[in-house]
Write a protein that holds these residues in place. Structure first.
Motif, PDB file in Angstrom:
ATOM      1  N   GLU A  23      61.196 -27.896 -18.561  1.00  0.00           N
ATOM      2  CA  GLU A  23      61.621 -26.669 -17.900  1.00  0.00           C
ATOM      3  C   GLU A  23      60.416 -25.798 -17.591  1.00  0.00           C
ATOM      4  O   GLU A  23      59.370 -25.909 -18.229  1.00  0.00           O
ATOM      5  CB  GLU A  23      62.643 -25.909 -18.737  1.00  0.00           C
ATOM      6  N   GLY A  24      60.547 -24.998 -16.554  1.00  0.00           N
ATOM      7  CA  GLY A  24      59.466 -24.122 -16.144  1.00  0.00           C
ATOM      8  C   GLY A  24      60.008 -22.881 -15.461  1.00  0.00           C
ATOM      9  O   GLY A  24      61.149 -22.869 -14.999  1.00  0.00           O
ATOM     10  N   PRO A  25      59.223 -21.814 -15.381  1.00  0.00           N
ATOM     11  CA  PRO A  25      59.691 -20.566 -14.779  1.00  0.00           C
ATOM     12  C   PRO A  25      59.838 -20.707 -13.266  1.00  0.00           C
ATOM     13  O   PRO A  25      59.054 -21.392 -12.615  1.00  0.00           O
ATOM     14  CB  PRO A  25      58.585 -19.573 -15.128  1.00  0.00           C
ATOM     15  N   LYS A  37      61.936 -28.330  -2.981  1.00  0.00           N
ATOM     16  CA  LYS A  37      61.457 -29.662  -2.604  1.00  0.00           C
ATOM     17  C   LYS A  37      61.139 -30.407  -3.894  1.00  0.00           C
ATOM     18  O   LYS A  37      60.431 -29.892  -4.759  1.00  0.00           O
ATOM     19  CB  LYS A  37      60.204 -29.552  -1.741  1.00  0.00           C
ATOM     20  N   ILE A  38      61.670 -31.605  -4.001  1.00  0.00           N
ATOM     21  CA  ILE A  38      61.436 -32.437  -5.178  1.00  0.00           C
ATOM     22  C   ILE A  38      60.830 -33.744  -4.703  1.00  0.00           C
ATOM     23  O   ILE A  38      61.398 -34.420  -3.844  1.00  0.00           O
ATOM     24  CB  ILE A  38      62.741 -32.714  -5.943  1.00  0.00           C
ATOM     25  N   ALA A  45      58.349 -36.547 -11.421  1.00  0.00           N
ATOM     26  CA  ALA A  45      59.038 -35.668 -10.476  1.00  0.00           C
ATOM     27  C   ALA A  45      58.297 -34.339 -10.417  1.00  0.00           C
ATOM     28  O   ALA A  45      57.952 -33.768 -11.457  1.00  0.00           O
ATOM     29  CB  ALA A  45      60.483 -35.445 -10.900  1.00  0.00           C
ATOM     30  N   THR A  46      58.051 -33.858  -9.202  1.00  0.00           N
ATOM     31  CA  THR A  46      57.357 -32.595  -8.998  1.00  0.00           C
ATOM     32  C   THR A  46      58.268 -31.687  -8.179  1.00  0.00           C
ATOM     33  O   THR A  46      58.776 -32.096  -7.132  1.00  0.00           O
ATOM     34  CB  THR A  46      56.022 -32.814  -8.267  1.00  0.00           C
ATOM     35  N   PHE A  47      58.465 -30.459  -8.654  1.00  0.00           N
ATOM     36  CA  PHE A  47      59.410 -29.518  -8.061  1.00  0.00           C
ATOM     37  C   PHE A  47      58.658 -28.331  -7.463  1.00  0.00           C
ATOM     38  O   PHE A  47      57.875 -27.671  -8.154  1.00  0.00           O
ATOM     39  CB  PHE A  47      60.373 -28.999  -9.130  1.00  0.00           C
ATOM     40  N   VAL A  56      56.582 -25.581  -9.516  1.00  0.00           N
ATOM     41  CA  VAL A  56      57.155 -24.775 -10.604  1.00  0.00           C
ATOM     42  C   VAL A  56      57.458 -25.648 -11.815  1.00  0.00           C
ATOM     43  O   VAL A  56      57.612 -25.138 -12.923  1.00  0.00           O
ATOM     44  CB  VAL A  56      58.423 -24.020 -10.158  1.00  0.00           C
ATOM     45  N   LEU A  57      57.543 -26.950 -11.603  1.00  0.00           N
ATOM     46  CA  LEU A  57      57.814 -27.860 -12.712  1.00  0.00           C
ATOM     47  C   LEU A  57      57.289 -29.247 -12.356  1.00  0.00           C
ATOM     48  O   LEU A  57      57.465 -29.714 -11.230  1.00  0.00           O
ATOM     49  CB  LEU A  57      59.321 -27.941 -12.985  1.00  0.00           C
ATOM     50  N   VAL A  58      56.642 -29.880 -13.316  1.00  0.00           N
ATOM     51  CA  VAL A  58      56.203 -31.269 -13.177  1.00  0.00           C
ATOM     52  C   VAL A  58      56.724 -32.030 -14.385  1.00  0.00           C
ATOM     53  O   VAL A  58      56.454 -31.658 -15.526  1.00  0.00           O
ATOM     54  CB  VAL A  58      54.660 -31.391 -13.102  1.00  0.00           C
TER      55      VAL A  58
END
Length: 93
Positions: A23-25, A37-38, A45-47, A56-58
């Motif tokens: 999880e990430g902010p 975009k994912i 997976a990179t978000f 925002v999340l990797v």
């Protein structure tokens, strides 16, 4: 922003074990459209949110691995209303 992998790796699974790597902010305002975009390559997976260059999340190692096949789900918290449009899923060129 949070990653889950149902049925075994749910929000509760990660939270009850103190695992926060998935999880990430994310700066998401109420009543505003966002873009998400994912990019999934193998088991990573990179978000990206709102066309930002920095993710925002990797998730470096998705729980079911690179060979997993199945559905993609977008989840919104209970009691929250969400609308989706222009959803596109395509292979990476």
């Amino acid at each position: 922003m949070q990653y889950f992998s149902y049925p075994n790796y749910t929000f509760d699974y990660f939270r009850n074990r103190g695992i926060v790597d998935f999880e990430g902010p994310a700066d998401i305002a109420l009543d505003k459209w966002i873009t998400l975009k994912i990019i999934v390559i193998d088991e990573k997976a990179t978000f990206y949110l709102n066309n930002q260059k920095k993710p925002v999340l990797v998730v470096d190692k998705m729980k079911l691995g690179a060979e997993a096949r199945g559905n993609i789900g977008l989840f919104v918290d209970i009691g929250t209303e969400a609308f989706f449009k222009d959803l596109i899923i395509k292979p990476l060129d």
